[in-house]
Design an enzyme around this catalytic site. Structure first.
Site, PDB file in Angstrom:
ATOM      1  N   HIS A 365       0.783  -1.348   0.001  1.00  0.00           N
ATOM      2  CA  HIS A 365       0.114   0.103   0.105  1.00  0.00           C
ATOM      3  C   HIS A 365       0.841   1.294  -0.157  1.00  0.00           C
ATOM      4  CE1 HIS A 365      -4.046  -1.877   0.860  1.00  0.00           C
ATOM      5  NE2 HIS A 365      -3.337  -2.669   1.398  1.00  0.00           N
ATOM      6  N   LYS A 545      -8.110  13.637   4.974  1.00  0.00           N
ATOM      7  CA  LYS A 545      -7.089  12.455   4.820  1.00  0.00           C
ATOM      8  C   LYS A 545      -6.441  12.635   6.095  1.00  0.00           C
ATOM      9  CE  LYS A 545      -6.330  13.603   0.629  1.00  0.00           C
ATOM     10  NZ  LYS A 545      -6.482  12.538  -0.269  1.00  0.00           N
ATOM     11  N   ARG A 546      -5.512  11.249   6.252  1.00  0.00           N
ATOM     12  CA  ARG A 546      -4.395  11.582   7.183  1.00  0.00           C
ATOM     13  C   ARG A 546      -3.524  12.724   6.928  1.00  0.00           C
ATOM     14  NH1 ARG A 546      -0.817   7.279   6.533  1.00  0.00           N
ATOM     15  NH2 ARG A 546      -1.847   6.978   4.479  1.00  0.00           N
ATOM     16  N   LYS A 551       1.085  14.223   1.341  1.00  0.00           N
ATOM     17  CA  LYS A 551      -0.451  14.413   0.626  1.00  0.00           C
ATOM     18  C   LYS A 551      -0.890  15.911   0.417  1.00  0.00           C
ATOM     19  CE  LYS A 551      -2.413  10.410   3.045  1.00  0.00           C
ATOM     20  NZ  LYS A 551      -3.130   9.320   1.946  1.00  0.00           N
ATOM     21  N   THR A 653      -8.590   6.522  -2.053  1.00  0.00           N
ATOM     22  CA  THR A 653      -9.962   5.994  -1.820  1.00  0.00           C
ATOM     23  C   THR A 653     -10.817   7.244  -1.920  1.00  0.00           C
ATOM     24  OG1 THR A 653      -9.809   5.190   0.193  1.00  0.00           O
ATOM     25  CG2 THR A 653      -9.516   3.563  -1.844  1.00  0.00           C
ATOM     26  N   LYS A 657     -14.694   8.277  -3.446  1.00  0.00           N
ATOM     27  CA  LYS A 657     -16.196   8.453  -2.898  1.00  0.00           C
ATOM     28  C   LYS A 657     -16.591   9.970  -3.163  1.00  0.00           C
ATOM     29  CE  LYS A 657     -14.047   5.752   0.999  1.00  0.00           C
ATOM     30  NZ  LYS A 657     -13.070   5.866   2.128  1.00  0.00           N
TER      31      LYS A 657
HETATM   32  C1  NBG Z   1      -2.666   3.650   1.930  1.00  0.00           C
HETATM   33  C2  NBG Z   1      -2.385   4.640   0.874  1.00  0.00           C
HETATM   34  C3  NBG Z   1      -3.506   5.018  -0.001  1.00  0.00           C
HETATM   35  C4  NBG Z   1      -4.332   3.868  -0.287  1.00  0.00           C
HETATM   36  C5  NBG Z   1      -4.741   3.026   0.972  1.00  0.00           C
HETATM   37  C6  NBG Z   1      -5.374   1.814   0.448  1.00  0.00           C
HETATM   38  C7  NBG Z   1      -1.028   2.820   3.727  1.00  0.00           C
HETATM   39  C8  NBG Z   1       0.182   2.234   4.101  1.00  0.00           C
HETATM   40  N1  NBG Z   1      -1.399   3.195   2.417  1.00  0.00           N
HETATM   41  O1  NBG Z   1      -3.094   5.748  -1.163  1.00  0.00           O
HETATM   42  O2  NBG Z   1      -1.630   5.808   1.487  1.00  0.00           O
HETATM   43  O3  NBG Z   1      -5.573   4.396  -0.881  1.00  0.00           O
HETATM   44  O4  NBG Z   1      -3.421   2.708   1.483  1.00  0.00           O
HETATM   45  O5  NBG Z   1      -4.748   1.154  -0.709  1.00  0.00           O
HETATM   46  O6  NBG Z   1      -2.033   3.267   4.781  1.00  0.00           O
END
Ligand code: NBG
Length: 808
Positions: A365, A545-546, A551, A653, A657
């Site tokens: 990921h 988002k985080r 980001k 993701t 949405k």
């Molecule tokens: C996150 C990515 C996102 C991705 C999600 C689900 C982690 C390590 N990765 O870009 O930063 O959409 O995983 O795949 O949390």
């Protein structure tokens, strides 16, 4: 009236029609017999628990039926191992899946209880951090909807992720206590408990070994049924809670050592206490590794127990189970499975490794090197001595079988590289968007990909339309149902048929009304929860988002400050009114991300107080962003900010949405933005900035952010203002580290992309002024998002990775 429950028949049956009346009776029965309350004393929470119990009853029959069907047919099962399941609230989701919206509302209202308040009373199960955890939750929903026999395995954290608050604009963290009230969805399985060992010593003898552990905790199962659409199928989410082997030491207690007597229980419970303990300390690291092993070992023990009930031919294990490792957190599954097969089942090492590998698959990921897990050999050898031996042996076996470059090693420089371990031990390795998968082949796993060219596959992420349209956007749901019939919710490609309505004025008007209603709903929530007022006719420009530097929330807030300067210079120009909305948590140990939060709040304060900005620009940052906030905010959004440095966001993701709910995207060519652009059409998305290749080239050419700052007067002005303390007059040097970083390092190339971003935002202003054109684009976005249903993703995994055939 309660007499009717004297026979205890409070449970609703899924094969009988459920109406508001039967549901009401069931609620009253549960209130009395499960919760132990009566109507006059019932609180809102009691009513919520009563309704949840009544709804849960309806999940049980489909759950048993599914299980029996799987057992009967001896079907191959999928096991999804994940450190995170960001499931959010479950009540409304279950009601929607079962098609009981009207009955539930009717039952609750007939008891004089406010239905919306009851739904909102449910705490948000924060068993995850961000996209990775939410993806796992969407996958559970889709596996139950398309009919893949699956179990999710994770940890039942007592506190999950922290709750965020702001103190004078700084992030504060408090323990989340979602389990303070009963969690009505789970079934405790105290009989399903496995010992999990740590530490001690291990000896090798031939192909197997002996492990004499020093510590043991019990993993106790808690099951939550996961219903698919209309309850046709239900899978299980099994979460492990750590418990002591012996509750407490009576002898020590009787000698007056009360704390000492409770020590084993404290140690055990620490393991399932919080998600992502701060691992900047050695203790934190050790705890994290123990958490990972804890849930992985318990899950594998459970998987083998289930397999052994049918067969004791361990060589056939891969035909019965596909195990998905959600990132490297459960990668210890590889040596653990080999250990079980060799040490417990007497298999030879190579055969055991081959069986394990044919069961295991790994999803990557992230390509950020700092996020790829590595454990020191010392820690691994101390916490899991037998596993360390097996890891070395896997490494040696891989070297023996393949002529590999010296750099391809699992154990290197005193560290165990979990990404390499997972890759080498997996049948399939997948990325989460087309771009990310390509980059994986070229960067982190280039050498391994050359050795195993068939192993990497792409499975672009998706999200469940049940929660992310049907549940969170009732207005759009009705519009889609009217235009297309209900089938879209399990066959999202049908949205395509909306294209023909994009130019129909009546349809556009209804679409616009829905958006406005959603914006009002969010504005009301913001006002009641945080006392902030925002104008609903302004563009809602949202980044949730985080908090992470890649980001680039920083890029967004710099643009906001620059826009304010421009507005002040020329307040009478035609500005597209905007509300910038931020949401997201920073990891507790991540100082720069926390400083960016403070900057957003400081800049926001200046903008919100500035008379020149009134009606033109404002900034809000409601604290504690979570799934429930996303559900109310995404349907209300006009603009979706997906502005990561190209090459860094694996997929995203949230981006999906937003677009499904009719927001337009401003984004870089990163992650799934690329595929979203391909689907919705490049004229219906706002793409700016350097590509992943350019980002690399800029870095290689010796990037100098100061040059980019000097070349852009808007940016230069803002950076100077921040440096001079314009947003922090009470502490002018507050942002010294941030400014220094921007001017001299800027690893994520905020400055390099600023000009393009600022200009794109002005194009967006112009697009916004043409409301009809904007709506048309928004409708086309919704129409073309079919590909991003997680049902499509799960069918892809089923076919390319797991080798199973979905039932529906
Ligand atoms: C996150 C990515 C996102 C991705 C999600 C689900 C982690 C390590 N990765 O870009 O930063 O959409 O995983 O795949 O949390």
């Amino acid at each position: 009236m309660y007499g009717t429950f004297g026979d205890m028949s409070v449970a609703l049956k899924s094969d009988q029609p459920v109406t508001a009346e039967t549901l009401r009776e069931a609620m009253l029965g549960h209130l009395r017999y499960s919760i132990g309350k009566n109507t006059p004393t019932a609180t809102l929470t009691d009513w919520r628990l009563a309704l949840s119990r009544a709804i849960r009853d309806l999940l049980v029959d489909p759950w048993f039926t599914t299980t029996n069907r799987i057992y009967g047919a001896n079907r191959k099962r999928v096991y999804y191992l994940s450190m995170e399941f960001l499931i959010g609230r479950l009540l409304e989701d279950a009601i929607n899946n079962l098609g009981l919206e009207e009955a539930a509302r009717g039952a609750v209202e007939s008891l004089d209880v406010d239905y919306s308040a009851l739904v909102l009373d449910e705490p948000d199960a924060a068993l995850g951090n961000g996209g990775l955890g939410r993806l796992a939750a969407c996958f559970l929903d889709s596996m139950s909807t398309v009919g893949v026999a699956a179990h999710g395995y994770g940890i039942r954290y007592a506190h999950g992720l922290f709750r965020q608050s702001f103190h004078d604009g700084w992030q504060g963290e408090e323990a989340e206590d979602w389990l303070r009230q009963a969690h009505p969805w789970e079934f405790e399985r105290s009989e399903v408990a496995y010992p999990v060992n740590f530490g001690g010593e291990a000896r090798v003898s031939g192909d197997s070994g002996m492990w004499k552990a020093a510590e043991t905790v019990m993993a106790v199962a808690y099951d939550t049924p996961v219903p698919g659409w209309r309850g046709r199928w239900a899978n299980t989410l099994r979460l492990w809670s750590a418990q002591p082997v012996f509750e407490f030491d009576l002898e020590r207690f009787n000698h007056g050592d009360y704390l000492g007597a409770a020590a084993p229980s404290v140690f055990a419970q620490t393991i399932s206490r919080v998600l992502y303990p701060d691992d900047t300390t050695p203790q934190g690291k050790e705890l994290r590794l123990k958490q990972e092993y804890f849930f992985t070992a318990a899950s594998l023990a459970d998987i083998l127990r289930r397999y052994l009930a049918h067969s004791n031919d361990m060589t056939q294990l891969p035909s019965a189970c596909a195990i998905q490792l959600n990132d490297t957190h459960p990668a210890i599954a590889a040596p653990e499975l080999v250990r079980l097969l060799t040490d417990k089942h007497g298999m030879g090492f190579e055969a055991a490794f081959d069986v394990a590998r044919r069961c295991l698959n790994y999803t990557n990921h992230t390509l950020l090197p700092e996020a790829l897990e590595r454990w020191s050999v010392d820690l691994m050898a101390q916490a899991l001595p037998r596993h360390m031996q097996i890891i070395e042996r896997i490494d040696a076996l891989h070297a023996k079988r393949h002529t590999r470059p010296a750099s391809v090693k699992i154990v290197d420089g005193g560290e165990v590289r979990m990404g390499d371990l997972a890759f080498i031990s997996a049948n399939r390795v997948n990325g989460v968007s087309a771009l990310h998968t390509e980059l994986m082949k070229k960067t982190v796993f280039a050498e391994l990909h050359a050795l195993h060219p068939e192993r990497i596959v792409n499975e672009t992420n998706g999200v469940t339309p049940r929660r992310w349209i049907w549940g969170c956007n009732p207005g759009l749901r009705s519009l889609l149902n009217d235009a297309l019939g209900e089938g879209w919710v399990t066959d999202l490609d049908r949205l395509r048929a909306l294209e023909k309505h994009a130019d129909d004025p009546a349809f556009r008007a209804r679409f616009a009304m829905i958006k406005t209603a959603n914006k009002r709903r969010f504005a009301r929530w913001l006002e009641s929860a945080h006392g902030q007022n925002i104008p609903v006719d302004a563009m809602f420009d949202v980044q949730i988002k985080r908090m992470h530097e890649y980001k680039r929330q920083l890029l967004n807030v710099l643009e906001a400050a620059a826009l304010r300067n421009a507005i002040r210079r020329d307040p009478d120009a035609v500005w597209a009114p905007r509300v910038k909305i931020f949401g997201g948590k920073a990891a507790p140990g991540y100082a720069m991300a926390k400083l960016i939060i403070k900057l957003i709040n400081d800049v926001g304060r200046a903008i919100n107080r500035d008379p020149a900005c009134r009606g033109r620009l404002s900034v809000v940052y409601p604290p504690n962003y979570n799934v429930s906030m996303a559900e109310i905010l995404i349907p209300a959004s006009d603009l979706s900010e997906q502005i990561s440095t190209a090459g860094k966001e694996a997929s995203g993701t949230g981006n999906m949405k937003f677009a499904m709910n009719g927001a337009l995207t401003v984004g870089t060519l990163d992650g799934a933005n690329v595929e979203i652009g391909e689907q919705v059409g490049w004229e219906n998305i706002f793409i700016f900035g350097h590509t992943a290749e350019q980002v690399l080239a800029i870095r290689e050419a010796g990037y100098n952010p100061s040059k980019a700052i000097d070349a852009d007067p808007h940016l230069a002005e803002v950076v100077d203002q921040i440096a001079a303390g314009a947003f922090s007059p009470e502490e002018p040097t507050r942002y010294a580290a941030l400014v220094e970083n921007l001017r001299h390092h800027d690893w994520f190339q905020v400055c390099a992309d600023f000009t393009a971003y600022y200009e794109m935002q002005r194009e967006i202003d112009a697009a916004w002024r043409d409301q009809d054109g904007w709506r048309r684009k928004a409708i086309l976005n919704v129409a073309r998002m079919g590909m991003f249903s997680s049902d499509r993703t799960i069918r892809g995994y089923a076919r390319d990775v797991w080798g199973v055939t979905p039932e529906y």
